[in-house]
Scaffold this active site. Structure first.
Site, PDB file in Angstrom:
ATOM      1  N   TYR A 106       0.873  -1.178   0.000  1.00  0.00           N
ATOM      2  CA  TYR A 106       0.000   0.000   0.000  1.00  0.00           C
ATOM      3  C   TYR A 106       0.906   1.223   0.000  1.00  0.00           C
ATOM      4  CZ  TYR A 106      -3.386   3.470   1.682  1.00  0.00           C
ATOM      5  OH  TYR A 106      -4.164   4.599   1.824  1.00  0.00           O
ATOM      6  N   ASP A 147      -2.214  -1.387  -3.932  1.00  0.00           N
ATOM      7  CA  ASP A 147      -2.580  -0.005  -4.240  1.00  0.00           C
ATOM      8  C   ASP A 147      -1.288   0.807  -4.330  1.00  0.00           C
ATOM      9  OD1 ASP A 147      -3.467   2.574  -4.383  1.00  0.00           O
ATOM     10  OD2 ASP A 147      -4.726   2.490  -2.590  1.00  0.00           O
TER      11      ASP A 147
END
Length: 257
Positions: A106, A147
Site C-alpha cells: 500500500y 494499491d
C-alpha cells in the site's frame, strides 16, 4: 491460479462486502490493503470461515495489509519494506504461496504535494525499487501487487488535466513507477489490455462511479517467470457499486500452473 488485490478501505466496516466478493469470485489468493484495524482486530475467524488462511499487519485507524489464501497458509517472509527501520506504517507484507513470492503493498498517497507526504512517498518508492531489484535477482516467480497510488499514464485517469498537480499523477511519481517496471516487471493489465481505459478506483463524490470517472491505481507487477503464465486479468468493477463498498474495486489475474 487466481490472485486478486483489493483495497477494502476498512476491513471490519466493509466485512460483508469482502466476504460476499470472496464467495462469489473465489480467488485462490487475495491481497488486501487499508485494513484500518489494529493487529488484534483483524476478523480472522470470519476469514477462516470463508475458507481462507491469512497473515496480516494491522495498524490502528490507518494502513494495514493482509494476504489471504485458500491453497495453503501463506509462509510469511517479511512485514515491512526494507530500508527504513524507523518507518512504522503497515504498508507491506510478503509471503510465499505455491512457489510464488507475493508482495502486498500500500504505497503512500503523497498529498498534499509538495511537502513531507510527497517526500515520504518518493522515499518509499526508492525503497521499493531497491527491494524489487533484489527480488528479481533471486530469479524466482514474484508478484508485487496492491494499491500503488499512481496513475502511470493519461490512459489510466479520467480527465488527466484535472490531476496534473496531484501526487498520484506528478511526473516524478509516474517516473518512479516507470523506472520500477523497467527493471523487468510486467504490468499485467497493460500486457493484456494495452489501449483500453480500465479503472480500479472511483471517488465517493460527484457520482464518479456512475460517470465512470475513475483512476487505475491498483496494479499487478509480474516477474519474468510469470509473464508467460499470465492468461487473464480484470477488474471486478461491479463490486464498487455494491452497498457500503470500498471506493476501490478488486483487481485479479489468472496464471497457468
Amino acid at each position: 491460479m487466481k490472485i486478486a488485490t483489493y483495497n477494502v478501505n476498512g476491513v471490519n466496516g466493509r466485512l460483508p462486502v469482502l466476504l460476499r466478493w470472496l464467495k462469489e469470485t473465489a480467488p485462490d489468493v487475495a491481497c488486501l490493503q487499508e485494513l484500518k484495524a489494529p493487529q488484534e482486530k483483524f476478523p480472522e475467524q470470519a476469514i477462516t470461515d470463508a475458507g481462507y488462511e491469512a497473515i496480516w499487519h494491522g495498524q490502528k485507524s490507518w494502513n494495514g495489509v493482509a494476504i489471504l489464501s485458500k491453497i495453503g497458509k501463506p509462509q510469511e517472509l517479511r512485514r515491512a519494506l526494507p530500508g527504513d527501520p524507523d518507518d512504522v506504517n503497515s504498508r507491506y507484507i510478503e509471503a510465499t504461496i505455491n512457489g510464488i513470492l507475493i508482495g502486498c503493498l500500500y504505497l503512500p498517497n503523497g498529498n498534499p504535494a509538495p511537502g513531507p507526504k510527497l517526500d515520504y512517498k518518493l522515499s518509499w518508492f526508492k525503497r521499493l525499487h531497491a527491494h524489487a531489484k533484489d527480488l528479481l535477482a533471486q530469479d524466482i516467480p514474484v508478484v508485487l501487487t496492491g494499491d500503488y497510488n499512481v496513475m502511470p499514464t493519461e490512459l489510466d485517469v479520467y480527465k488527466p488535466e484535472s490531476w496534473v498537480n496531484d501526487a498520484l499523477f506528478l511526473p516524478e511519481v509516474r517516473d518512479a513507477f516507470k523506472n520500477l517496471v523497467a527493471q523487468g516487471w510486467t504490468d499485467a493489465i497493460r500486457k493484456l489490455y494495452p489501449n483500453e481505459k480500465i479503472y480500479t478506483f472511483w471517488d465517493y463524490f460527484r457520482q464518479a462511479y456512475t460517470r465512470n470517472a475513475g483512476l487505475r491505481i491498483d496494479h499487478f507487477l509480474l516477474s519474468p517467470h510469470l509473464e508467460k503464465r499470465l492468461k487473464a486479468a480484470g477488474v471486478d468493477k461491479d463490486v464498487r457499486g455494491w452497498e457500503k463498498s470500498s471506493d476501490h474495486a478488486p483487481v485479479w489475474i489468472q496464471l497457468d500452473k
